[in-house]
Design an enzyme around this catalytic site. Structure first.
Site, mmCIF file in Angstrom:
data_model
loop_
_atom_site.group_PDB
_atom_site.id
_atom_site.type_symbol
_atom_site.label_atom_id
_atom_site.label_comp_id
_atom_site.label_asym_id
_atom_site.label_seq_id
_atom_site.Cartn_x
_atom_site.Cartn_y
_atom_site.Cartn_z
ATOM 1 N N ASP A 75 -27.038 2.607 -18.185
ATOM 2 C CA ASP A 75 -27.114 2.851 -16.756
ATOM 3 C C ASP A 75 -28.540 3.236 -16.367
ATOM 4 O O ASP A 75 -29.188 4.054 -17.038
ATOM 5 C CB ASP A 75 -26.138 3.974 -16.398
ATOM 6 C CG ASP A 75 -26.165 4.341 -14.936
ATOM 7 O OD1 ASP A 75 -25.752 3.508 -14.120
ATOM 8 O OD2 ASP A 75 -26.614 5.466 -14.617
ATOM 9 N N GLU A 118 -29.223 -2.013 -17.437
ATOM 10 C CA GLU A 118 -29.216 -2.118 -15.981
ATOM 11 C C GLU A 118 -30.689 -1.930 -15.601
ATOM 12 O O GLU A 118 -31.194 -0.803 -15.620
ATOM 13 C CB GLU A 118 -28.354 -1.037 -15.340
ATOM 14 C CG GLU A 118 -28.314 -1.165 -13.824
ATOM 15 C CD GLU A 118 -27.550 -0.033 -13.160
ATOM 16 O OE1 GLU A 118 -26.934 -0.281 -12.108
ATOM 17 O OE2 GLU A 118 -27.581 1.096 -13.671
#
Length: 705
Positions: free
Chosen positions: A343, A379
């Site tokens: 993330d 990401e």
């Protein structure tokens, strides 16, 4: 209670069969108390007797699995200089393998008095805190081993552990929403039907339900609020929370592997649940604030934040990096997971201010003999300046391709994004990855994900409808590249519904037939809706869960998704390991790929730049695959012709000359998902023949030999 010196390694609580060694890092601590809790909540405090290499440690004989514990760290409390030790606050072990209980929010979790940030709060947080738990590390893995499915054969399914099964009528009520529920046979059969080879689980590291959310009667459903990087989230356990959640998680992984499915974890190392300078003291902050968090240079009371959560983990500090690497290694070696999706990965590459491809974190991952061998997905952005780094990660990594998502959405809603951009994304985004000698598999392709509209809502809403979140609809992305097709929200039937369903099939077919690695968002194949809410991070209820009763109305979509996935799996031309060259293959004057206008002629420079163009064809030459198989044999496949029509009217396509194929058969038509017209249309599929492509649809033809 007798306590022996113990050892400084490994960090955490390590049970050896006769007792447990406890070790915790803190450079600033002057004294560390180990706090043990009985079943009735009685707390026993013991000073850790040894300090070595900035690690405090001790060994307790006869203490074993199920023992609940925490720490109290004595040291300086000087927020202006980044020091926040407060022994009144019970702290979770950063290396805890399991956590029991939820935090009962109140003033006692904060090291200052509300309304007076400069004060010192000495209320004991222990009675209202969660506890770390000593676990039993032993588990019968039998012959379980990494599946190591190649990227080009991978189909990822992003899933929420709880949301997947909470309403499933065939999953026993006692295991719905749990690790066990996710591998119930009915769920494994569903994944296998869709051709899924890897489930990407939304955060399962122990996370915290934010104080602000609980005050509004909400919770942190998504889980991007980590407090324990080694502990599987206890709320997803059906067995128990005194370490049993670890055994249940391992059992889940083992069953996934037996079904031929890998497990990828969505991990959040960029920040923790302790928030900004006004956040609670739960673990890292009270242990060694300056070591674990990035502080504002020259103003150490405040946190340097590129994550939008209040803090950023300090990847410039050796102990923080060590924790991340130890955590990753633990999940691979002890929990047998097959990869990670990071993330806001750009924040992990910010050694100073800018995102740095040569950051220490990347070096450590690249050199690690364990972590470097699993799937690593970034990401590739954060919320800081210069954080959008799609195409900017090192060669070992793959990336969520946000440009793919945006381009494909724009193409099918008829926006003038340019056919060239669409062609690049469809063929693996060579403009982003080839310059670093990366391959199409570097692109993790997706149209929807947990963050944003579901596929159903993408074709049903022009605007977000996040009122249920209690933030006056200010939260969530406002520019979604969505289209409601003329009516906002639900419709009972008619042409709008027909077109919406066709658009869903267009998105799914484009995703699964693009070069790169496809990722399906959970429930998209089942018509899952969030009723226009594009940010259900705080909605642990039917709004966010997969509605399996409603899903029965979308059986055609589910079957269509399975059909396209099977087509991809059967044909390597849709999952090449090398980029197309656009040149004739040896012994032929036909290219490995050819782009065609609706009149059957090759696209020209003018055609690529025509902003009004919404239709094109692409020929994929099965004889032009440059790879070899595992036995060194040349890979040869059928050839395919894909005809895209994003125009609002039907378009007649002229099939290309005989050099491309003497005859064609229809294998997929998003305007005819049941294939009712496939045989009749195949009779007309001859060189020079004309096929009418329905408005906003995709037709796939296979060359008949």
């Amino acid at each position: 209670m007798e306590i022996w010196p113990g050892t400084p390694y490994p960090l955490g609580a390590s049970y050896d069969g006769g007792g447990t060694n406890f070790a915790i890092f803190s450079e600033v601590a002057e004294r560390v108390e180990l706090c043990l809790f009985d079943d009735d909540g009685t707390e026993t405090r013991l000073d850790l007797p040894e300090r070595e290499a900035l690690t405090w440690h001790g060994y307790l004989p006869r203490v074993g699995p199920g023992q609940r514990y925490g720490y109290r760290v004595h040291g300086p409390y000087d927020p202006a200089n980044g020091l926040r030790c407060n022994p009144a606050k019970l702290l979770l072990d950063p290396y805890a393998k399991a956590v029991q209980g939820r935090i009962r929010w109140g003033q006692e979790q904060f090291s200052y008095n509300w309304g007076d940030p400069g004060s010192l709060n000495t209320h004991d947080s222990g009675p209202a805190m969660a506890r770390s738990v000593v676990i039993n590390p032993y588990f019968d893995w039998s012959n379980d081993r990494p599946l190591r499915i190649p990227y080009h054969e991978t189909v990822i399914y992003e899933a929420h552990v709880k949301g997947m099964t909470m309403t499933h009528p065939d999953v026993p009520p006692e295991i719905r929403g749990t690790y066990s529920g996710l591998v119930h046979p009915v769920m494994l059969n569903h994944f296998k039907k869709l051709g899924v080879t890897a489930v990407e689980l939304m955060p399962v590291h122990q996370f915290v339900h934010d104080h602000a959310l609980t005050e509004r009667g909400l919770s942190n459903y998504w889980g991007y609020n980590t407090i324990g990087f080694f502990a599987p989230h206890s709320d997803y356990s059906s067995f128990g929370t005194r370490g049993q959640q670890v055994q249940e998680f391992k059992s889940m992984v083992k069953r996934f592997h037996q079904a031929g499915i890998e497990v990828i974890l969505d991990v959040v190392y960029n920040h923790t649940a302790e928030g900004n300078h006004l956040g609670p003291t739960l673990s890292f902050r009270g242990i060694d604030n300056r070591a674990y968090y990035r502080l504002v240079p020259g103003n150490a009371e405040f946190y340097y934040d590129t994550t939008g959560t209040g803090n950023s983990f300090n990847v410039r500090q050796h102990e923080s990096l060590r924790l991340i690497m130890d955590s990753l290694r633990y999940w691979v070696t002890e929990m047998h997971v097959d990869g990670f999706r990071f993330d806001l990965a750009s924040s992990l590459a910010r050694e100073f201010h800018e995102v740095d491809r040569l950051a220490a974190f990347f070096d450590l991952v690249n050199q690690d003999p364990v972590v470097s061998q699993v799937k690593l997905i970034a990401e590739p952005w954060d919320v800081g300046e210069g954080g959008y780094q799609v195409g900017g990660f090192p060669p070992l990594w793959t990336e969520w391709n946000g440009k793919y998502r945006d381009t494909v959405r724009d193409f099918w809603r008829g926006e003038p994004a340019g056919l060239g951009e669409f062609a690049s994304r469809f063929t693996g985004s060579s403009d982003l990855y080839e310059k670093d000698n990366r391959q199409p598999i570097a692109s993790i392709n997706f149209v929807t994900a947990h963050d944003g509209f579901t596929l159903h809502d993408l074709v049903s809403y022009n605007e977000k409808h996040n009122e249920a979140n209690g933030e006056d609809n200010r939260d969530g992305e406002s520019h979604n590249r969505s289209w409601n097709h003329g009516v906002e929200g639900p419709v009972d039937g008619g042409e709008v519904l027909v077109l919406r369903e066709r658009q869903k099939r267009n998105f799914i077919a484009t995703l699964l037939l693009s070069q790169g690695v496809p990722m399906i968002s959970h429930g998209d194949e089942l018509g899952r809706t969030q009723r226009g809410n594009n940010n259900v991070y705080c909605q642990d209820n039917e709004l966010a869960w997969v509605d399996w009763k409603e899903a029965r109305e979308y059986s055609v979509l589910e079957d269509f998704t399975a059909k396209v996935a099977a087509l991809r799996a059967a044909h390597p031309v849709f999952r090449r390991r090398r980029f197309f060259q656009g040149r004739p293959i040896k012994g032929s004057n036909i290219e490995d790929i050819a782009w065609l206008r609706p009149d059957g002629q090759p696209m020209t420079e003018h055609d690529w730049n025509a902003g009004y163009a919404r239709s094109l064809g692409v020929f994929l030459n099965g004889e032009g695959i440059p790879e070899r198989d595992m036995m060194g044999q040349r890979v040869v496949d059928d050839s395919f012709l894909l005809l895209f029509n994003a125009h609002h009217q039907p378009v007649p396509f002229t099939l290309p000359a005989e050099g491309y194929g003497h005859a064609w058969e229809v294998v997929l038509d998003t305007a005819d998902p049941l294939g009712a017209r496939a045989v009749r249309r195949s009779r007309d599929a001859k060189p020079g023949g004309r096929l009418r492509i329905v408005a906003r649809s995709l037709l796939v033809l296979r060359k008949v030999h």
